[in-house]
Design a protein around this motif. Sequence first.
Motif, short mmCIF file in Angstrom:
data_model
loop_
_atom_site.label_atom_id
_atom_site.label_comp_id
_atom_site.label_asym_id
_atom_site.label_seq_id
_atom_site.Cartn_x
_atom_site.Cartn_y
_atom_site.Cartn_z
N PHE A 13 -7.41 3.89 7.27
CA PHE A 13 -8.85 3.97 7.06
C PHE A 13 -9.21 3.37 5.70
O PHE A 13 -8.38 3.28 4.80
N GLN A 14 -10.46 2.95 5.56
CA GLN A 14 -10.97 2.43 4.29
C GLN A 14 -11.33 3.61 3.40
O GLN A 14 -12.17 4.43 3.74
N LEU A 15 -10.69 3.68 2.24
CA LEU A 15 -10.83 4.85 1.38
C LEU A 15 -12.29 5.13 1.01
O LEU A 15 -12.74 6.27 1.06
N LEU A 16 -13.04 4.09 0.63
CA LEU A 16 -14.41 4.32 0.18
C LEU A 16 -15.32 4.76 1.33
O LEU A 16 -16.33 5.42 1.09
N ASP A 17 -14.96 4.40 2.56
CA ASP A 17 -15.74 4.87 3.71
C ASP A 17 -15.79 6.39 3.76
O ASP A 17 -16.78 6.98 4.19
N SER A 50 -4.56 5.64 3.45
CA SER A 50 -5.63 4.66 3.64
C SER A 50 -5.05 3.25 3.56
O SER A 50 -3.87 3.05 3.25
N SER A 51 -5.90 2.26 3.78
CA SER A 51 -5.46 0.86 3.71
C SER A 51 -5.03 0.49 2.29
O SER A 51 -4.27 -0.46 2.09
N SER A 52 -5.50 1.24 1.28
CA SER A 52 -5.13 0.96 -0.10
C SER A 52 -3.79 1.56 -0.49
O SER A 52 -3.26 1.27 -1.57
N GLY A 53 -3.25 2.43 0.37
CA GLY A 53 -2.03 3.14 0.04
C GLY A 53 -2.28 4.52 -0.52
O GLY A 53 -1.36 5.34 -0.61
N VAL A 54 -3.53 4.80 -0.91
CA VAL A 54 -3.90 6.13 -1.41
C VAL A 54 -4.14 7.04 -0.21
O VAL A 54 -4.78 6.64 0.77
N SER A 55 -3.65 8.26 -0.27
CA SER A 55 -3.75 9.19 0.86
C SER A 55 -4.76 10.30 0.58
O SER A 55 -4.99 10.67 -0.58
N LEU A 56 -5.32 10.82 1.65
CA LEU A 56 -6.18 12.00 1.58
C LEU A 56 -5.54 13.11 2.40
O LEU A 56 -4.97 12.85 3.47
N ALA A 57 -5.66 14.33 1.91
CA ALA A 57 -5.22 15.48 2.70
C ALA A 57 -6.26 15.77 3.77
O ALA A 57 -7.46 15.58 3.56
N SER A 58 -5.81 16.21 4.93
CA SER A 58 -6.74 16.47 6.03
C SER A 58 -6.28 17.65 6.86
O SER A 58 -5.11 18.03 6.84
N MET A 70 -18.78 12.58 10.85
CA MET A 70 -18.83 11.21 10.36
C MET A 70 -17.46 10.55 10.58
O MET A 70 -16.43 11.16 10.26
N ILE A 71 -17.46 9.34 11.10
CA ILE A 71 -16.22 8.62 11.38
C ILE A 71 -16.07 7.49 10.38
O ILE A 71 -16.92 6.59 10.30
N ALA A 72 -14.99 7.50 9.60
CA ALA A 72 -14.72 6.41 8.66
C ALA A 72 -14.30 5.16 9.43
O ALA A 72 -13.90 5.22 10.59
N GLY A 73 -14.38 4.03 8.75
CA GLY A 73 -13.91 2.78 9.33
C GLY A 73 -12.66 2.28 8.64
O GLY A 73 -12.06 2.98 7.83
N GLY A 74 -12.29 1.06 8.95
CA GLY A 74 -11.10 0.46 8.36
C GLY A 74 -10.31 -0.30 9.39
O GLY A 74 -10.57 -0.21 10.60
N ASP A 75 -9.31 -1.04 8.93
CA ASP A 75 -8.50 -1.84 9.84
C ASP A 75 -7.76 -0.97 10.85
O ASP A 75 -7.34 -1.46 11.90
N GLY A 76 -7.60 0.31 10.56
CA GLY A 76 -6.92 1.20 11.49
C GLY A 76 -7.65 1.37 12.80
O GLY A 76 -7.06 1.89 13.77
N THR A 77 -8.91 0.95 12.89
CA THR A 77 -9.64 1.09 14.15
C THR A 77 -9.17 0.08 15.19
O THR A 77 -9.58 0.17 16.35
N ARG A 78 -8.36 -0.88 14.81
CA ARG A 78 -7.98 -1.93 15.75
C ARG A 78 -7.06 -1.41 16.86
O ARG A 78 -7.28 -1.66 18.03
N SER A 79 -6.00 -0.69 16.49
CA SER A 79 -5.09 -0.20 17.53
C SER A 79 -4.17 0.87 16.96
O SER A 79 -3.19 0.56 16.30
N LEU A 80 -4.52 2.10 17.21
CA LEU A 80 -3.69 3.23 16.79
C LEU A 80 -3.66 4.26 17.90
O LEU A 80 -4.71 4.60 18.46
#
Length: 313
Positions: A13-17, A50-58, A70-80
Motif C-alpha cells: 500500500f502507499q504509505l501516505l494514502d 508499504s511500497s516504501s518499505g515502512v510498515s504499519l501495525a494492523s 477507508m481503503i488505501a491505494g498503492g501498487d498492491g491493488t494490482r494482484s494480491l
Amino acid sequence: MSRRIAVVIFPGFQLLDAAGPIAAFEIAERYVPGAYELWVLSAEGGEVESSSGVSLASDALDERPYDTIMIAGGDGTRSLPELRRIVAWLRRRAPSVRRLASICSGAYLLAEAGLLDGRRATTHWGRSDDFARRYPKVRLDADRIYVRDGEVWSSAGITAGIDLALALIEDDLGAGPARRTAQQLVVHQRRPGGQSQFSALLDSGGVNGRFAELMDWIREHLEEPLTVERLAGQAAMSPRNFARAFRAETGMTPAKAVERLRLEAARARVEGGREPIERVAEASGFSDPERMRRAFLRAYGQPPQALRRAART
C-alpha cells in the motif's frame, strides 16, 4: 459518541494514502475530543509493509461496527491474494457502515466489490484508463480531486486523501474543526473536489516534462488565441502528432489544458484582487465574462463572484 474509522491496508500500500487521512482525523479529534476512534485493518493483521518499505501495525478484518471504512491505494491493488478477502469483507460490511471511501487506487477494491456500480467515482489519473476498462459500470470522473456520490466517497492520488479526509471532517464536525485541522497540517483548508488533479501534471509539463517550456509559454500568452496549430508550431511538431503526444503526456487535450491554465490564472486574480470580473476574463483569455463563469462552474462548482466572496471571508 466516537465515529469509528477503519483504514484498510495491504502489502504494497502507499504509505501516505493511509498516514495522511489518519493524521487528519487524529488532529481533528484534538479539537473535538471523542469525535473519532481510529483503526488500521488488514486481511490477516500484524505488520504490513508499504511500497516504501515502512510498515504499519494492523488488526485483522473484523465484524466490529464501523462508521466509516477507508481503503488505501498503492501498487498492491494490482494482484494480491489478500485482496480477495478484503473485497469479500467489503461486500459483507458495506450495508452496516454509514460511509465508504477510497484513496487513489483503493477505488479498485470498492469497484471489485460492486460498491461503485452506477456511481460517480474518481481515482489516480494514471490508473483512469485501466480502471474505466475494468469497471465500465462505474461513472468515472478522472479529473476530480475527490468525488462524493451519496455516502460513497473516492479520491485521486496520494495527497488527495488528505483533501478527502478534510471533507469528511467538515461533513461530520463542520467548517471550523476542518479549517483548524488544515491549518495544523499546513495545507489549504479545502481544495474543492471539482479541482482538477491534472493541474500538477500540467505544472511539470507532463509525465516526462516534455512540454514544460510550452506550458510556460502558454501562461505568458493566455490573452491570445491559442489554437492547436499555434501550440504545435511552438512545439515544432505537426498539429496531429502534437495533439496525440500532448494527450499521452498530460492526460488531456491541448484545448482542455489551455482552459485549465486560464482557469487557474483567472482564479488567482479573482481571489487575490479587486479588479472587475470583466477585466479578469479578458486578461485570462476568456472571450467574455459569461464564458469564464461557465468554465468556473464546470471546474469549481461556483461562479467567480462566489469564490471572491469566500476568499475575502
